[in-house]
Design an enzyme around this catalytic site. Structure first.
Site, PDB file in Angstrom:
ATOM      1  N   GLY A 175       0.802  -1.212   0.000  1.00 25.90           N
ATOM      2  CA  GLY A 175       0.000   0.000   0.000  1.00 25.90           C
ATOM      3  C   GLY A 175       0.834   1.260   0.000  1.00 25.90           C
ATOM      4  O   GLY A 175       0.303   2.360  -0.121  1.00 25.90           O
ATOM      5  N   PRO A 194       5.926  -4.214  -5.452  1.00 28.49           N
ATOM      6  CA  PRO A 194       6.152  -2.857  -5.969  1.00 28.49           C
ATOM      7  C   PRO A 194       6.616  -2.914  -7.419  1.00 28.49           C
ATOM      8  O   PRO A 194       7.380  -3.797  -7.798  1.00 28.49           O
ATOM      9  CB  PRO A 194       7.266  -2.315  -5.058  1.00 28.49           C
ATOM     10  CG  PRO A 194       7.240  -3.184  -3.853  1.00 28.49           C
ATOM     11  CD  PRO A 194       6.786  -4.524  -4.316  1.00 28.49           C
ATOM     12  N   GLU A 247      14.758  -4.546 -20.267  1.00 25.87           N
ATOM     13  CA  GLU A 247      14.151  -5.847 -19.986  1.00 25.87           C
ATOM     14  C   GLU A 247      14.888  -6.924 -20.782  1.00 25.87           C
ATOM     15  O   GLU A 247      15.127  -6.770 -21.983  1.00 25.87           O
ATOM     16  CB  GLU A 247      12.667  -5.847 -20.365  1.00 25.87           C
ATOM     17  CG  GLU A 247      11.813  -4.988 -19.460  1.00 25.87           C
ATOM     18  CD  GLU A 247      10.337  -5.157 -19.766  1.00 25.87           C
ATOM     19  OE1 GLU A 247      10.009  -5.914 -20.701  1.00 25.87           O
ATOM     20  OE2 GLU A 247       9.502  -4.531 -19.070  1.00 25.87           O
ATOM     21  N   ALA A 305       2.560 -44.143   1.958  1.00 24.53           N
ATOM     22  CA  ALA A 305       1.912 -44.799   0.826  1.00 24.53           C
ATOM     23  C   ALA A 305       1.943 -43.902  -0.401  1.00 24.53           C
ATOM     24  O   ALA A 305       2.059 -42.685  -0.300  1.00 24.53           O
ATOM     25  CB  ALA A 305       0.469 -45.146   1.185  1.00 24.53           C
ATOM     26  N   HIS A 357       5.244 -41.257 -13.373  1.00 24.57           N
ATOM     27  CA  HIS A 357       6.683 -41.121 -13.581  1.00 24.57           C
ATOM     28  C   HIS A 357       7.075 -39.672 -13.812  1.00 24.57           C
ATOM     29  O   HIS A 357       6.300 -38.882 -14.357  1.00 24.57           O
ATOM     30  CB  HIS A 357       7.133 -41.965 -14.776  1.00 24.57           C
ATOM     31  CG  HIS A 357       7.003 -43.434 -14.540  1.00 24.57           C
ATOM     32  ND1 HIS A 357       6.903 -44.342 -15.561  1.00 24.57           N
ATOM     33  CD2 HIS A 357       6.944 -44.151 -13.393  1.00 24.57           C
ATOM     34  CE1 HIS A 357       6.803 -45.566 -15.062  1.00 24.57           C
ATOM     35  NE2 HIS A 357       6.821 -45.467 -13.747  1.00 24.57           N
ATOM     36  N   PRO A 381      -1.017 -52.661 -31.490  1.00 22.81           N
ATOM     37  CA  PRO A 381      -2.457 -52.928 -31.399  1.00 22.81           C
ATOM     38  C   PRO A 381      -3.245 -51.626 -31.374  1.00 22.81           C
ATOM     39  O   PRO A 381      -2.699 -50.545 -31.145  1.00 22.81           O
ATOM     40  CB  PRO A 381      -2.591 -53.698 -30.083  1.00 22.81           C
ATOM     41  CG  PRO A 381      -1.431 -53.251 -29.264  1.00 22.81           C
ATOM     42  CD  PRO A 381      -0.309 -52.993 -30.237  1.00 22.81           C
TER      43      PRO A 381
END
Length: 1028
Positions: free
Chosen positions: A59, A101, A110, A240, A680, A707
């Protein structure tokens, strides 16, 4: 949020991966303190993170939404939190917002940076005014400082290597302040959010458990359902492996798909009923399958009403022949619910269409398994050969026997077989191995496999572990020297130590193959292992693998499952089909299917599910191609990665000529609208070519036998096998009978085939379940109901809940008997033992051994005497007179110091509590009447604390309503009251021990002037006798 805070922490601490990357003393790089907050939407309350939980700076500066203060940004978040949002083709719910900010900057400041890992190298992309693309090979030469251009890139790559990243991308990157990915798995320490500059770590050890906390949300568009979130929580909090993903309900039978909650609790019942399918593959590497199905029976019984109400039909696939199929069927009959049970000869893909009322696409003739062959069930030959002299050794005249070859039967021959196998056959009937790690169960399974294969020598030469619990080697160096013929290592080391142990193995030329069982091996370490092994010419299987199996020859660890699975899948002798898979569970599926439709497995390898396995599909398939004993190949691929395409190129180029049947698992991934990570690490498609459907299509076009669906795989295997028989490539042989293998005792007990008489019986506590039980009461309830120490004593001593006034009395007794000063005999013995240098247990035992009828142990006797006198109808005067005539002291009467005029306040406290809270105190009243008689003779013959506690406890036992009169008398006889004194006084004895240790008191020697010594004159005869 986590990435920026993590970078601020780790950029200053990550060690350089190479001296070229060491930070320069003149570096001007500044490490900014992170200023970032995460705003979360809570779906339960439909609210966002309150202001009180946010950093104080929020703020006070510009925020992500330009030209907005915090209040405007907060409203912007509230308007979007929990609302559906479409991003490209995916729609999801926004639940997490980042607030920080904004740093004003020109557009040309950039930059873009990306570091990604491949099997061969790390690739660094950096876009500035120009562009930099740099490959850094695994275990290869590092680039120079000049090649990386900026100090920031060197520092970022140091973090990338140290934290075992697989991918890092920053877009955009502003040179004044940066963000980066988090440190996986060790991000826990909240103090990294502190905005104060980090202390210098030069010369100090970095704590590997520091780092910002991490939250792992579901992918955008994949909001977890209530059930998915619950299973995820169980998966994270237990050992588990639990996974649940609910399919998108717009595909196929997805609208029919439910879970246990849907089936059992969601109304209303469907007119056509519901179907519950229980089971899966036959992958069974341990002995918990029987317990699992017993649990299923209990669950079905518990939900009998709901199952009937929903008109449920149940289909059960039993993983193997040892499980009691009859028990499952009988359960359905007793419940009134139809249950159809299938054995391992029926695949789950045949059961699903049957349950859904669809026509199976497979052959109408179900595959017929070999007769159930559990451990120990093969027929025993009636012809038993007599042992010869060479077998039993020399029997001496005194009955002693000397085994041949220096007493011990030895399997090691003077000449090893190393170097006699071709490169395409790393395992045969003479293969010998080291097992790295303390794995007696896995070793026993390997030796049982050896026996079933009728090997001449065991496949395990030695076990290597830093522990010395068993006669094993503690170092690899020693093992290699003593077993020069061993060329295989089965490495069970954990993910923390598998790298160092494997690198050690690679230092010995005799080692030619290493299986890495561990999961969770950092990808960078896995890549370094595989490249080092490639240099040495060593075959690596794994990591994250169950291993592999060469039927009739060699078994890696737990491959193939338990021995019943080995026998049923005919792995005790070689077949003709060589396969390679990523999954250990699917390897067991293939073993089973191949035993049903072909003559079985020739060799099978599970390379592991990580992104960078030590060996790939093509490595093993080329071995099978070169091996004349292997006639047919099987490739079981999966979604993710491109290794299947290397096999495709080998088939197209003619390098692989043998028929190859293949299938890529994961075709259901297209049914999800978002990315799905299967079990995996490498099973996620990052491009269209990595999807299972694309791979199956490419393999089919290259000439593979693929198949249409996975359930048609057995038919494809059978047709290919039959064609090879017709061509004369495979010549069927007579089936061999496996030897009898004794069933594992624990497994037999689990199946209920045997029972063992219990050596002990316990009825007061049980820690075997999910929660500790005290006399049937859960430990969580003990604290939730606040029964206190007295309540715990009542459960463990009396196996029942006593009323609050009774448990409070027990606690009162323990407090009153805790101590009586250092001068009493028990405390004195404890102090003397402590000052003699004894430990706490020894000192406590020294004090407890003094408890008896003269000290502290008068409670039982007092209870017995007072209750017996009253039960006989004696008046207090008669009781005292009878005791005097018998010359017997009344236990519980008398005190050295206290008297009628100087009462013992402990006794007064007990009397006050009992009179106020006990429903009846008749024996206390009787004892006080006896006290009036005894004190009339001498004022110190009062009812002492032992006697008072004893008679009051008898009142508790007899008048509380919790015990029968027989039970009350039994507790008095078996020492319960003395137990209270022992328990209470132990508190004081421990206190005296700690007090003397704290005071560092020296060895105690009793003063001589306090001892009267009387030694008879030596001239005095010792024995007086009458001379005859």
């Amino acid at each position: 949020m986590s990435s920026k805070a993590s970078l601020a922490y780790w950029l200053q601490r990550a060690p350089a991966p190479n001296p070229n990357f060491a930070p320069s003393p003149s570096s001007t790089l500044k490490f900014p303190a992170p200023r970032v907050a995460q705003i979360l939407w809570d779906p339960a309350t439909d609210s966002i993170t309150p202001d009180t939980l946010l950093p104080s700076w929020v703020g006070k500066a510009g925020l992500l939404a330009l030209n907005k203060d915090w209040q405007d940004a907060k409203k912007w978040i509230q308007d979007r939190a929990g609302k559906p949002q479409r991003v490209e083709s995916v729609t999801g719910t926004l639940s997490s917002f980042i607030v920080e900010p904004f740093l004003p900057h020109p557009s040309d400041s950039e930059y873009y940076i990306c570091i990604t890992s491949g099997r061969d190298a790390d690739t660094l992309l950096f876009t500035t005014s120009g562009a930099l693309k740099l490959d850094i090979p695994v275990l290869g030469p590092f680039p120079t400082r000049a090649e990386l251009q900026t100090t920031l890139l060197r520092e970022l790559y140091s973090v990338y290597v140290d934290l075992h990243f697989a991918y890092l991308e920053i877009n955009p990157l502003v040179t004044a302040e940066s963000i980066c990915g988090p440190k996986w798995a060790v991000a826990r320490d909240l103090t990294v959010y502190e905005t104060a500059p980090a202390a210098s770590t030069n010369g100090s050890k970095v704590n590997a458990d520091r780092g910002p906390p991490m939250a792992w949300p579901a992918p955008f568009g994949r909001d977890l359902t209530k059930e998915e979130a619950y299973i995820q929580k169980l998966d994270a909090s237990t050992g588990a492996s639990l996974k649940l993903t609910r399919r998108h309900r717009s595909r196929g039978f997805a609208h029919e798909l439910a879970n246990y909650v849907d089936l059992l609790t969601r109304p209303p019942p469907r007119p056509d009923g519901k179907v519950l399918i229980i089971g899966g593959g036959i992958a069974k590497f341990h002995q918990r399958s029987a317990a699992t199905f017993k649990g299923i029976i209990r669950a079905l019984t518990s939900y009998k009403t709901q199952l009937i109400a929903h008109n449920a039909k149940i289909y059960v696939l039993i993983p193997h022949v040892d499980i009691d199929i009859a028990a499952q069927t009988n359960t359905g009959e007793s419940l009134g619910v139809p249950i159809r049970v299938f054995g391992p000869d029926t695949h789950i893909t045949e059961i699903v269409p049957l349950a859904l009322g669809l026509k199976s696409t497979t052959s109408t003739t179900a595959p017929v398994s070999i007769p159930a062959t559990a451990p120990g069930s093969p027929k025993v030959s009636s012809a038993i050969s007599e042992p010869g002299a060479s077998d039993v050794g020399t029997i001496h005249a005194d009955g002693e026997r000397t085994q041949p070859n220096d007493v011990v039967v030895r399997f090691d021959s003077a000449e090893g077989t190393k170097g006699t196998r071709p490169a395409y056959r790393p395992f045969d009937e003479d293969t010998r191995s080291f097992v790295y790690g303390l794995q007696p169960r896995a070793i026993q399974g390997m030796l049982d496999f050896d026996y079933s294969c009728k090997r001449a020598r065991p496949s395990v030469a030695a076990m290597i572990t830093p522990l010395t619990l068993l006669p094993v080697y503690t170092s690899l160096e020693e093992a290699v020297k003593k077993h020069p013929d061993v060329d295989v290592v089965v490495n069970f080391a954990s993910s923390r130590s598998v790298y160092s142990s494997t690198m050690e193995c690679l230092g010995y030329e005799s080692i030619k193959a290493i299986a890495l069982i561990a999961e969770g091996v950092p990808e960078r370490q896995a890549r370094e292992i595989l490249w080092k092994a490639k240099e040495k010419g060593v075959l690596i299987i794994g990591p994250a693998t169950v291993g592999g199996i060469k039927p009739g020859c060699f078994r890696i660890g737990n491959s193939g499952g338990m021995m019943d699975n080995i026998i049923a899948s005919k792995l005790y002798r070689p077949g003709s089909v060589g396969y390679v898979s990523k999954s250990g569970g699917m390897s067991n599926e293939l073993n089973n299917i191949l035993s049903l439709v072909t003559n079985g497995t020739y060799e099978g390898i599970a390379i592991g599910g990580d992104r960078y396995p030590g060996s790939t599909f093509i490595d093993h398939l080329l071995r099978y191609e070169d091996d004349p004993g292997c006639k047919m190949l099987v490739l079981l691929g999966e979604v993710g990665g491109v290794e299947e395409y290397r096999v495709i190129e080998a088939v197209k180029s003619g390098r692989i000529k043998k028929p190859i049947v293949a299938w890529a698992i994961g075709t259901c991934a297209s049914m999800f609208t978002t990315e799905v990570q299967f079990g995996h690490a490498g099973s996620m498609a990052h491009s269209d070519s990595e999807t299972a459907a694309a791979k199956n299509k490419a393999m089919r076009e290259a000439g593979f036998i693929v198949p249409a669906t996975f359930e048609e795989l057995p038919a494809a295997l059978k047709n290919t096998y039959d064609a090879l028989i017709a061509q004369g490539v495979i010549v069927p042989t007579k089936e061999v009978e496996p030897p009898v293998i004794p069933m594992d005792y624990k497994w037999a007990q689990e199946l209920g085939l045997i029972r063992k008489p219990a050596a002990f019986i316990s009825t007061i506590s049980d820690e075997r379940g999910q929660e500790l039980l005290y006399a049937g009461m859960r430990i969580s309830d003990v604290f939730r109901e606040d029964i206190g120490l007295g309540g715990v004593v009542s459960l463990l001593w009396f196996k029942r809940r006593l009323p609050p006034w009774a448990t409070k009395f027990i606690e009162m007794v323990l407090m009153l008997t805790a101590d009586h000063g250092p001068a009493v005999s028990g405390a004195m013995n404890t102090i003397v033992a402590t000052r003699a240098g004894k430990d706490l247990i020894s000192s406590l035992a020294s004090g407890l051994l003094t408890i008896g009828s003269r000290f502290g142990g008068a409670l039982d006797e007092a209870a017995s005497m007072f209750s017996g006198a009253r039960d006989m109808g004696l008046t207090p005067r008669e009781f005292v007179d009878n005791s005097r005539k018998a010359n017997k002291l009344i236990s519980g009467i008398g005190h050295k110091i206290k008297s009628v005029n100087n009462p013992d306040l402990r006794v007064e406290l007990v009397k006050e509590y009992v009179r106020k809270n006990f429903p009846s105190h008749s024996l206390l009243d009787y004892a006080l009447a006896v006290e009036k008689v005894t004190t009339s003779k001498k004022d110190t013959l009062i009812l002492n604390v032992d006697g008072c506690i004893a008679v009051c406890f008898v009142d508790l036992l007899r008048d509380s309503g919790a015990f029968t009169s027989e039970e009350a008398d039994e507790y008095i006889k078996i020492g319960t009251l003395n137990g209270l004194f022992v328990l209470g006084r132990s508190i004081g004895f421990i206190g005296h021990h700690l007090d003397q240790k704290r005071l560092r008191a020296p060895l105690y020697r009793h003063p001589a002037d306090d001892i009267f010594i009387n030694i008879a004159d030596l001239s005095q005869p010792r024995v007086l006798g009458k001379m005859q």
